[in-house]
Enzyme design. Structure first.
Site, short mmCIF file in Angstrom:
data_model
loop_
_atom_site.label_atom_id
_atom_site.label_comp_id
_atom_site.label_asym_id
_atom_site.label_seq_id
_atom_site.Cartn_x
_atom_site.Cartn_y
_atom_site.Cartn_z
N ASP A 5 0.83 -1.21 0.00
CA ASP A 5 0.00 0.00 0.00
C ASP A 5 0.86 1.25 0.00
O ASP A 5 1.56 1.53 0.97
CB ASP A 5 -0.90 -0.02 1.23
CG ASP A 5 -1.93 1.09 1.24
OD1 ASP A 5 -2.08 1.76 0.20
OD2 ASP A 5 -2.58 1.28 2.28
N ASP B 220 -1.60 8.10 -6.65
CA ASP B 220 -1.88 6.83 -5.99
C ASP B 220 -2.08 5.75 -7.03
O ASP B 220 -3.03 5.79 -7.81
CB ASP B 220 -3.12 6.97 -5.11
CG ASP B 220 -3.46 5.67 -4.39
OD1 ASP B 220 -2.53 4.96 -3.98
OD2 ASP B 220 -4.65 5.37 -4.26
#
Length: 428
Positions: free
Chosen positions: A99, A309
């Protein structure tokens, strides 16, 4: 996807060749590719896309920032990337969500007070000769925002609560983490800080055993490996059958040369997230910017108004800019519009062919003009429909992975920049 280049939330399975302080490369495998443990052959590629888009909308609400209490409020809870590694001595296989929106490395540990089901055996710290707890007095205990002392006042405890309700609690410790190399060798890194989670829960699919944080904080894997640079190149889902995307660290992550554009990383709290400054979008010669009355807001402001992201599918634009962008596209494309029955996309067209008759679309970051190609602008949601691969956000904007397809994207954490180079990522 054969017709349209499409990268959305993905799975990371690490095959790494490195020596610390030099360079290593990781293979990125799409979450929904046949190589993924999450691959469901009963679903169509459009069903998988729908799920990924839904996760995009959920993910934006997890990027909550607060100068008063900075913390990691985002989790890649749907297993979009997985990282294969081993932990302890002797090494025990583990599979973790990788992540970019969080820092801590953690895995479920025995004895469990509360654990979610996982396929792999749960790590037993007492069986590892290299497991060491971190004392409260050790400066490593301050490497995360949420730490405290055990009741005895001896050991460092950690606690992470994420925006979707997922959580982990346990002992902060150090351990040896081993990565498989692409040449068949295994490379071990001793004394890495990690969370040994005895109480964990939330939205997990069972294939994973925890999370590997790749964010900008000091406890992330990126920082602990001492790598000042990393880069990736995302390929279309259809190409994952024969090749994979690449994630590079160290010298191999350098993005430079002719055609490269570079924009500053904006320093904001929390330092986990990678903030960029979006100034506008051009369609042909028409430049779309923010309204003057909104240019000073946090959402549409000058510095750090978007997070880059790779775990979010769509590009989520501040509502003011998105409205202008959609209106401009609608004024150019003269095809029959299609109403998305799920309501995920606000602009779709009925067509079996790709839409090619549009002017260049350029995304203007501070100091860097990024020219999008078709696969960055549109995404096919069925055999007969394509949609604009962006949406409006009332939260902070997110530059998602559809916007990054077929670009080599390089992060320099020392110079604090992100660089882009147009590429055919399937050839990397």
């Amino acid at each position: 996807m054969a017709e349209t280049t499409m990268i959305f939330k993905s799975i990371l399975i690490a095959l790494i060749s490195l020596t610390q302080c030099e360079a290593f490369t990781v293979d990125l495998i799409h979450r929904d590719s046949p190589h993924s443990p999450y691959y469901d052959p009963s679903q169509s590629r459009y069903q998988r896309l729908t799920s990924a888009v839904q996760r995009s909308f959920h993910r934006v609400h997890r990027f909550k920032t607060s100068s008063k209490s900075p913390r990691s409020d985002v989790i890649n809870s749907d297993g979009e990337y997985l990282m294969k590694y081993s932990i302890g001595t002797p090494p025990i296989a583990s599979l973790a969500i990788a992540d970019t929106g969080s820092d801590i490395i953690w895995t479920q540990c025995q004895p469990c007070i509360q654990c979610f089901n996982q396929t792999l055996p749960i790590f037993k710290p007492k069986s590892s000769s290299t497991y060491k707890t971190i004392p409260c007095s050790d400066r490593k205990c301050k490497s995360l925002y949420e730490t405290s002392c055990s009741r005895t006042g001896k050991n460092c405890l950690y606690s992470e609560t994420y925006g979707d309700g997922s959580f982990t609690n346990g002992l902060l410790a150090t351990e040896t983490i081993t990565l498989d190399s692409s040449d068949g060798k295994r490379v071990s890194f001793p004394n890495l800080i990690f969370g040994c989670g005895f109480k964990n829960g939330g939205i997990f699919d069972g294939g994973e055993s925890g999370i590997v944080g790749l964010g900008g904080g000091t406890a992330s894997l990126v920082r602990q490996l001492g790598q000042g640079m990393f880069s990736y190149c995302l390929i279309p889902l259809s190409d994952n059958k024969s090749s994979s995307s690449k994630l590079n660290f160290g010298d191999s992550a350098r993005v430079s040369g002719e055609g490269v554009v570079t924009t500053p990383l904006v320093k904001k709290e929390p330092d986990t997230y990678y903030y960029l400054t979006l100034e506008g979008i051009s369609i042909g010669s028409e430049r779309l910017g923010f309204s003057d009355k909104e240019s000073g807001s946090e959402v549409n402001g000058i510095d750090g108004n978007v997070i880059i992201d790779s775990g979010t599918t769509l590009t989520l634009l501040p509502a003011d800019l998105y409205g202008k962008y959609e209106k401009a596209i609608r004024g150019i494309v003269k095809l029959k519009e299609f109403k998305d029955p799920r309501g995920d996309f606000s602009l779709c067209y009925l067509t079996r062919e790709d839409i090619r008759n549009i002017p260049d679309v350029t995304v203007h970051f501070k100091g860097a003009d990024l020219r999008w190609r078709y696969e960055n602008v549109f995404v096919r949601i069925s055999d007969v429909a394509v949609c604009l691969a962006a949406a409006a956000s009332t939260e902070i904007g997110i530059f998602g992975n559809l916007g990054q397809v077929n670009f080599l994207v390089g992060y320099d954490l020392v110079k604090r920049t992100v660089s882009f180079e147009a590429a055919d990522c399937a050839k990397f």
